[in-house]
Enzyme design. Sequence first.
Site, mmCIF file in Angstrom:
data_model
loop_
_atom_site.group_PDB
_atom_site.id
_atom_site.type_symbol
_atom_site.label_atom_id
_atom_site.label_comp_id
_atom_site.label_asym_id
_atom_site.label_seq_id
_atom_site.Cartn_x
_atom_site.Cartn_y
_atom_site.Cartn_z
ATOM 1 N N GLY A 1 0.771 -1.235 0.000
ATOM 2 C CA GLY A 1 0.000 0.000 0.000
ATOM 3 C C GLY A 1 0.802 1.284 0.000
ATOM 4 C CD GLU B 1 1.641 0.850 7.196
ATOM 5 O OE1 GLU B 1 1.874 0.671 5.992
ATOM 6 O OE2 GLU B 1 1.347 -0.083 7.975
ATOM 7 C CG ASP B 2 -0.944 1.499 3.465
ATOM 8 O OD1 ASP B 2 -0.646 1.217 4.656
ATOM 9 O OD2 ASP B 2 -1.550 0.693 2.730
ATOM 10 C CG ASP C 1 -7.575 -0.175 10.228
ATOM 11 O OD1 ASP C 1 -8.378 0.591 10.762
ATOM 12 O OD2 ASP C 1 -7.909 -1.287 9.778
ATOM 13 C CG PHE D 1 -12.131 -0.428 3.221
ATOM 14 C CD1 PHE D 1 -11.173 -1.113 3.952
ATOM 15 C CD2 PHE D 1 -12.085 -0.474 1.839
ATOM 16 C CE1 PHE D 1 -10.179 -1.847 3.316
ATOM 17 C CE2 PHE D 1 -11.097 -1.205 1.194
ATOM 18 C CZ PHE D 1 -10.150 -1.892 1.935
ATOM 19 C CG ASP E 1 -5.595 -3.476 -2.046
ATOM 20 O OD1 ASP E 1 -5.130 -3.133 -0.943
ATOM 21 O OD2 ASP E 1 -5.898 -4.658 -2.311
HETATM 22 P P1 IMP Z 1 -3.197 -2.124 10.671
HETATM 23 O O1 IMP Z 1 -4.551 -2.580 11.131
HETATM 24 O O2 IMP Z 1 -2.879 -0.748 11.235
HETATM 25 O O3 IMP Z 1 -2.142 -3.122 10.955
HETATM 26 O O4 IMP Z 1 -3.299 -1.935 9.089
HETATM 27 C C1 IMP Z 1 -2.771 -2.931 8.256
HETATM 28 C C2 IMP Z 1 -2.880 -2.646 6.788
HETATM 29 O O5 IMP Z 1 -4.231 -2.821 6.426
HETATM 30 C C3 IMP Z 1 -2.522 -1.264 6.272
HETATM 31 O O6 IMP Z 1 -1.148 -1.085 6.058
HETATM 32 C C4 IMP Z 1 -3.278 -1.252 4.948
HETATM 33 O O7 IMP Z 1 -2.517 -1.849 3.921
HETATM 34 C C5 IMP Z 1 -4.501 -2.104 5.264
HETATM 35 N N1 IMP Z 1 -5.669 -1.232 5.503
HETATM 36 C C6 IMP Z 1 -6.152 -0.775 6.683
HETATM 37 N N2 IMP Z 1 -7.218 0.014 6.507
HETATM 38 C C7 IMP Z 1 -7.411 0.053 5.166
HETATM 39 C C8 IMP Z 1 -8.363 0.744 4.324
HETATM 40 O O8 IMP Z 1 -9.251 1.500 4.769
HETATM 41 N N3 IMP Z 1 -8.217 0.541 2.976
HETATM 42 C C9 IMP Z 1 -7.266 -0.257 2.424
HETATM 43 N N4 IMP Z 1 -6.370 -0.901 3.181
HETATM 44 C C10 IMP Z 1 -6.438 -0.742 4.527
#
Ligand code: IMP
Length: 184
Positions: free
Chosen positions: A51, A105-106, A109, A158, A165
């Site tokens: 991402g 980081e993208d 979440d 989302f 993606d």
């Molecule tokens: P985490 O929950 O912070 O570990 O997020 C893990 C990964 O989930 C991120 O780096 C994104 O690649 C993906 N992700 C989380 N939220 C979204 C979203 O709203 N759209 C697309 N990908 C997401």
Amino acid sequence: MPTRDFIQLHDLRFVPLISETDIQARVGELGKILTEQYAGKNPLFISILSGAFVFAADLMRAFDSDCEVGFVKLSSYSGTRSSGDVQTVMGLEKNLKDRHIIIVEDIVDTGRTLHFFINHLRAMEPASICTVTFLRKPDAMEFPVEVDHVGFDIDNRFVVGYGLDYDDLGRNLPGLYQLSPESS
Ligand code: IMP
């Protein structure tokens, strides 16, 4: 590319959230901040795939001094829901000892990915670790993680575009789109 009224990806519809112009302006600001912080230190940008590759490419070009880039692939997501575990699918080949690291980081979440990765990097004894994320969803945070620089804080919905993606589609959109209320 003009912002479209909506985007259809697979079975879901997405509507505009942040325009390409606003994203580029914010990335330029972040590049300037990082340049002030790291000029002359040859930092290593580590982009978390897949991402963050679009954000990392723009952020590096907004960084006005010597720097290097590396990539890691971690995975914890499937579809629109986090799956739980973080796995290193592809690792780094560079020696990180005594390097200034900027993790790119993208989106933060739940914070699980970044939490895991920062701990993983600390064991490699870098000189410093800085975290930069394009997006953060404060209401979704489950893991305590410090983010030094955030592009935009957004609601817990989302989103797709600018590298993010929905089941492999939407990464090429230059703006950011969120799940339409009609689709949820
Ligand atoms: P985490 O929950 O912070 O570990 O997020 C893990 C990964 O989930 C991120 O780096 C994104 O690649 C993906 N992700 C989380 N939220 C979204 C979203 O709203 N759209 C697309 N990908 C997401």
